[in-house]
Write a protein that holds these residues in place. Structure first.
Motif, PDB file in Angstrom:
ATOM      1  N   ASN A   1      59.604  16.059  38.354  1.00 42.23           N
ATOM      2  CA  ASN A   1      60.105  17.706  38.335  1.00 42.23           C
ATOM      3  C   ASN A   1      61.367  17.709  37.649  1.00 42.23           C
ATOM      4  O   ASN A   1      61.483  18.823  36.905  1.00 42.23           O
ATOM      5  CB  ASN A   1      60.427  17.735  39.884  1.00 42.23           C
ATOM      6  CG  ASN A   1      59.517  17.915  40.936  1.00 42.23           C
ATOM      7  OD1 ASN A   1      58.362  18.294  40.481  1.00 42.23           O
ATOM      8  ND2 ASN A   1      59.591  17.497  42.316  1.00 42.23           N
TER       9      ASN A   1
ATOM     10  N   SER B   1      56.906  17.462  44.845  1.00 38.72           N
ATOM     11  CA  SER B   1      56.473  17.580  43.725  1.00 38.72           C
ATOM     12  C   SER B   1      54.747  17.637  43.973  1.00 38.72           C
ATOM     13  O   SER B   1      54.031  17.348  43.189  1.00 38.72           O
ATOM     14  CB  SER B   1      56.609  16.226  42.957  1.00 38.72           C
ATOM     15  OG  SER B   1      56.118  15.026  43.867  1.00 38.72           O
TER      16      SER B   1
ATOM     17  N   ARG C   1      60.076  18.192  34.232  1.00 39.80           N
ATOM     18  CA  ARG C   1      59.814  19.382  33.778  1.00 39.80           C
ATOM     19  C   ARG C   1      61.040  20.712  33.431  1.00 39.80           C
ATOM     20  O   ARG C   1      60.964  21.235  32.487  1.00 39.80           O
ATOM     21  CB  ARG C   1      59.084  19.852  35.017  1.00 39.80           C
ATOM     22  CG  ARG C   1      57.537  19.936  34.638  1.00 39.80           C
ATOM     23  CD  ARG C   1      56.556  20.183  36.069  1.00 39.80           C
ATOM     24  NE  ARG C   1      56.570  21.690  36.102  1.00 39.80           N
ATOM     25  CZ  ARG C   1      55.848  22.044  37.237  1.00 39.80           C
ATOM     26  NH1 ARG C   1      55.777  21.483  38.366  1.00 39.80           N
ATOM     27  NH2 ARG C   1      55.728  23.241  37.337  1.00 39.80           N
TER      28      ARG C   1
ATOM     29  N   GLU D   1      56.413  21.774  49.740  1.00 42.30           N
ATOM     30  CA  GLU D   1      56.746  20.925  50.779  1.00 42.30           C
ATOM     31  C   GLU D   1      58.188  21.304  51.224  1.00 42.30           C
ATOM     32  O   GLU D   1      58.452  21.298  52.410  1.00 42.30           O
ATOM     33  CB  GLU D   1      56.793  19.439  50.255  1.00 42.30           C
ATOM     34  CG  GLU D   1      55.567  18.634  49.738  1.00 42.30           C
ATOM     35  CD  GLU D   1      55.347  19.092  48.243  1.00 42.30           C
ATOM     36  OE1 GLU D   1      54.418  18.082  47.611  1.00 42.30           O
ATOM     37  OE2 GLU D   1      55.966  19.822  47.826  1.00 42.30           O
TER      38      GLU D   1
ATOM     39  N   PHE E   1      58.288  24.305  45.277  1.00 45.97           N
ATOM     40  CA  PHE E   1      57.873  23.052  45.732  1.00 45.97           C
ATOM     41  C   PHE E   1      57.702  23.269  47.108  1.00 45.97           C
ATOM     42  O   PHE E   1      58.391  23.872  48.108  1.00 45.97           O
ATOM     43  CB  PHE E   1      59.299  22.229  45.995  1.00 45.97           C
ATOM     44  CG  PHE E   1      59.711  22.086  44.633  1.00 45.97           C
ATOM     45  CD1 PHE E   1      59.273  21.027  43.884  1.00 45.97           C
ATOM     46  CD2 PHE E   1      60.800  22.664  43.958  1.00 45.97           C
ATOM     47  CE1 PHE E   1      59.424  20.753  42.716  1.00 45.97           C
ATOM     48  CE2 PHE E   1      61.345  22.419  42.832  1.00 45.97           C
ATOM     49  CZ  PHE E   1      60.602  21.480  42.103  1.00 45.97           C
TER      50      PHE E   1
ATOM     51  N   ILE F   1      65.655  18.752  40.163  1.00 48.30           N
ATOM     52  CA  ILE F   1      65.359  20.096  39.574  1.00 48.30           C
ATOM     53  C   ILE F   1      66.861  20.903  39.386  1.00 48.30           C
ATOM     54  O   ILE F   1      67.333  21.391  38.478  1.00 48.30           O
ATOM     55  CB  ILE F   1      64.814  21.173  40.275  1.00 48.30           C
ATOM     56  CG1 ILE F   1      63.434  20.363  40.668  1.00 48.30           C
ATOM     57  CG2 ILE F   1      65.015  22.706  40.196  1.00 48.30           C
ATOM     58  CD1 ILE F   1      62.434  21.327  40.064  1.00 48.30           C
TER      59      ILE F   1
END
Lengths: 290, 290, 127
Positions: C74, C120, C77, A104, A102, C52
């Motif tokens: 996310n 994301s 996934r 960010e 990620f 996650i």
């Protein structure tokens, strides 16, 4: 460009800050710079930089601010769970067959490269903002930081500005609003801080918070009340009670708001402010000498 | 449950005024003040604190063991937070991001990450609804984490009490507090002004809102101080599918009303108040029609 | 089979929490013996990537299915990569949700059902 402020011996850093946003920090900082003429000006409000509209610099250099982001050579079949475990920002998820990263959330600390299987974590530069630099009239060495929207790396951009502060003369720093890390970053090196506020309950509440920060950092400071006359007298009462110097009061005036909206300066509207700002600087220097 | 966040990019454009008046107009709502480093929502809402919790922020590095002045940590730190590591190590807590690289790399385990109290969060009752708010200690970091925490608390309470709407007063800027205030909401209202500064910041904060793929509303405060700029904002909005739901006229009464701790929507003769009522009707329709 | 349910509380009378990554608790219900246990969701206070971490936690607990309100991309996934079945858009009490699940009345989803949250991808326009 070698810039030395007239009448300033050695180096003098003045930060212009406020707890509440939109009280007139940039108005004060830019008019002070324009009035004094010779100075370095740094816009540390990298999330919402606006001083360029008033100082109208000719930008000559643009420097990208980057941090390092990892990428994972998953084709090696290596186990990246140590990277995910180490990352304090939850920027990495190591799943069975893939690594989800990620960007960010990544601060670019390099920890995952350090702890991951040797040679399988690589890094690339990622832009989080930029620094724009150039001269502004009359004799201002201007720099601003601009954070890339979506990035949380405010302090990375501010840190890049830190490295540009000159050794001599007057330096004016336009701080972001608030009282947390981004504001502290902009006032931590100053010799004096001007707090700009407005005479409303919001202005007073946030002034008290910023005074708390400056007292903790042990910085001398004074207050400028903007839009004087719009609300009540409580800011003034607070300053008097706490022996805080009121450096100036800028009147509430719809015409000033119009000038501001176009990017015109207070000293264009009322040239007597040039002298007033020069005197504010002289007063600060005098206070610091004693 | 629907969530609405009010943001602005530039500070002082009227976020909190709009938010507090919305809170007064709404029903079955809970309010969250996410401007944790200069919170103002409490001023009009006059909350009575029911529950206070300490906020322990992210950890920072501290030297707790025997440093052998090897200098490895300074070399590895990417945030310039460590200095004089070969003579008398200093860690700048403002710069330290708590990544843990120094702790990992230290051969004598002399560095430890330690979390400290960074502020407090509160659940309060007001005349209108429950308010979740917080206060950061001066110069504290990690406001994003604190915002996540108070938003979670508000969502928990909303779930328990079957509250249908969360109204969130956001922070200025575009950085981590704003991102944390927008994460997972249904819609955002950007309060802007027809000034060059506010327009520039509006566009930046819109870039951030876009990342979240949420409904974006805009309102133009003090629209009549520069009609040309107002037109520019409206054109930008129509190009980008942003719904302009209100244009609030310049009205000195707004500040006066605030100083008397009253709500502008209760001033029957205030055009600004009427416009805020109109805006609320529009937003309500959107939020409840979905 | 163990089913993980996002929950606002610690009992079967609690409601299905609509937040997957940020729910306060998970109830792990064993449909073979009708026993259950709960666990606090420690990831909920994370600034990002909560979905996650939560997904990984659930997979580690040996759950084979997830019942929840909304699942972001996310988290989806992660859940997909661990072959968990995902039943989203579920409201009401945990007890009801479990009953419906046992009767095969819940519909499995094949993709995320809420927009992206922070963490994301995506980014600004002019950069």
């Amino acid at each position: 460009m070698e810039v030395v402020a007239e009448g300033v011996d050695g180096k003098l850093i003045i930060s212009v800050a406020s707890g509440k946003g939109g009280t007139g920090k940039t108005t004060v900082a830019s008019n002070l710079a324009l009035s004094v003429g010779y100075c370095q000006f740094l816009d540390y409000d990298v999330e919402a930089p606006n001083s360029n509209f008033f100082l109208k610099p000719e930008i000559k250099h643009v420097q990208k601010v980057t941090i390092k982001h990892p990428y994972f050579l998953t084709e090696t079949g290596a186990d990246f769970s140590a990277c995910a475990d180490f990352c304090h920002y939850n920027a990495i998820a190591a799943l069975k067959d893939e690594v989800i990263f990620f960007p960010e959330l990544c601060h670019g600390c390099g920890g995952c490269k350090l702890v991951g299987p040797k040679g399988t974590v690589r890094e690339k530069d990622v832009v989080v903002g930029e620094i724009r630099k150039g001269p502004a009239k009359p004799n201002i060495d201007f720099s601003m930081g601009d954070l890339k929207p979506g990035s949380m790396r405010t302090t990375s951009v501010q840190n890049a500005l830190d490295k540009l502060i000159t050794k001599d003369g007057l330096v004016i720093i336009d701080s972001p609003p608030g009282t947390s890390c981004a504001m502290v970053f902009a006032v931590k090196d100053c010799d004096y801080c001007i707090l700009v506020t407005e005479p409303t309950p919001y202005g007073l509440n946030d002034l008290e918070l910023s005074v708390g920060v400056l007292e903790k950092l042990n910085k001398p400071f004074g207050v400028i009340i903007n839009r004087d006359g719009i609300g009540d007298n409580k800011v003034e009462e607070y300053c008097n009670k706490n022996y805080i110097q009121i450096l100036a009061k800028i009147p509430n005036d719809r015409e000033i708001a119009k000038y501001y909206s176009r990017g015109d300066s207070l000293i264009d509207y009322d040239s007597s402010w040039k002298k007033k700002f020069e005197n504010i600087l002289k007063g600060i220097e005098k206070e610091l000498q004693t | 449950m629907k969530q609405l966040t009010i943001i602005s990019g530039k500070g002082g454009t009227g976020k909190t005024t709009v938010a507090s008046n919305f809170i007064k107009l709404a029903s079955n709502q809970i309010a969250v003040d996410c401007d944790v480093d200069a919170a103002n929502l409490h001023i009009l809402l006059e909350p009575e604190i029911k529950k206070e919790e300490e906020f322990i922020g992210g950890a920072v590095a501290k030297v707790t063991g025997d440093c052998i002045n090897c200098g490895k940590c300074e070399e590895a730190c990417r945030f310039d937070a460590i200095s004089d590591s070969e003579t008398d190590i200093k860690i700048d807590e403002l710069r330290c991001e708590g990544c843990g690289v120094c702790e990992y790399i230290c051969p004598t385990d002399a560095i430890e990450l330690k979390a400290e109290k960074q502020g407090s969060s509160f659940v309060s009752e007001t005349k209108f609804c429950t308010l979740v708010h917080a206060r950061l200690l001066p110069g504290a970091e990690n406001s994003g984490l604190l915002i996540t925490r108070i938003r979670n608390t508000a969502e928990d309470i909303a779930g328990e009490k079957n509250i249908k709407l969360v109204i969130i007063d956001g922070a200025p800027g575009i950085g981590c507090p704003v991102i944390s205030s927008l994460n997972g909401v249904d819609a955002t209202l950007i309060v802007t002004e027809p000034t060059l500064s506010a327009i520039s910041d509006f566009k930046k904060v819109y870039e951030v809102a876009k990342i979240f793929d949420i409904k974006v509303f805009a309102c133009i405060n003090k629209f009549d101080i520069n009609l040309e700029n107002t037109k520019e904002i409206e054109e930008f909005c129509s190009k980008n599918n942003i719904e302009v739901i209100g244009k609030i006229p310049y009205d000195d009464k707004v500040a006066l009303t605030l100083s008397r701790k009253k709500f502008i929507v209760d001033s029957k003769d205030s055009e600004a108040g009427l416009e805020i009522i109109n805006m609320w009707e529009n937003i309500k329709e959107y939020l409840y029609s979905e | 089979m163990i089913v993980a349910i996002s929950s606002s509380g610690t009992s079967l009378d609690s409601n299905v929490d609509q937040r997957f990554g940020r729910c306060p608790y998970f109830i792990f219900y064993n449909t073979d013996n009708d026993n259950f246990e709960f666990a606090e969701n420690e990831s909920r206070q994370a600034m990002g990537g909560a979905g996650i971490q939560t997904g990984q936690m659930i997979a580690n607990k040996g759950a084979k299915a997830v019942i929840t309100g909304n699942v972001g991309p996310n988290a989806f996934r992660v859940l997909a990569s661990t072959n968990l079945k995902v039943y989203s858009g579920i409201t009401g009490s945990i007890r009801d949700a479990v009953e419906k699940f046992k009767k095969g009345e819940l519909k499995e989803i094949s993709g995320p059902d809420v927009g992206s949250h922070f963490g994301s991808g995506g980014g600004g326009g002019r950069w």
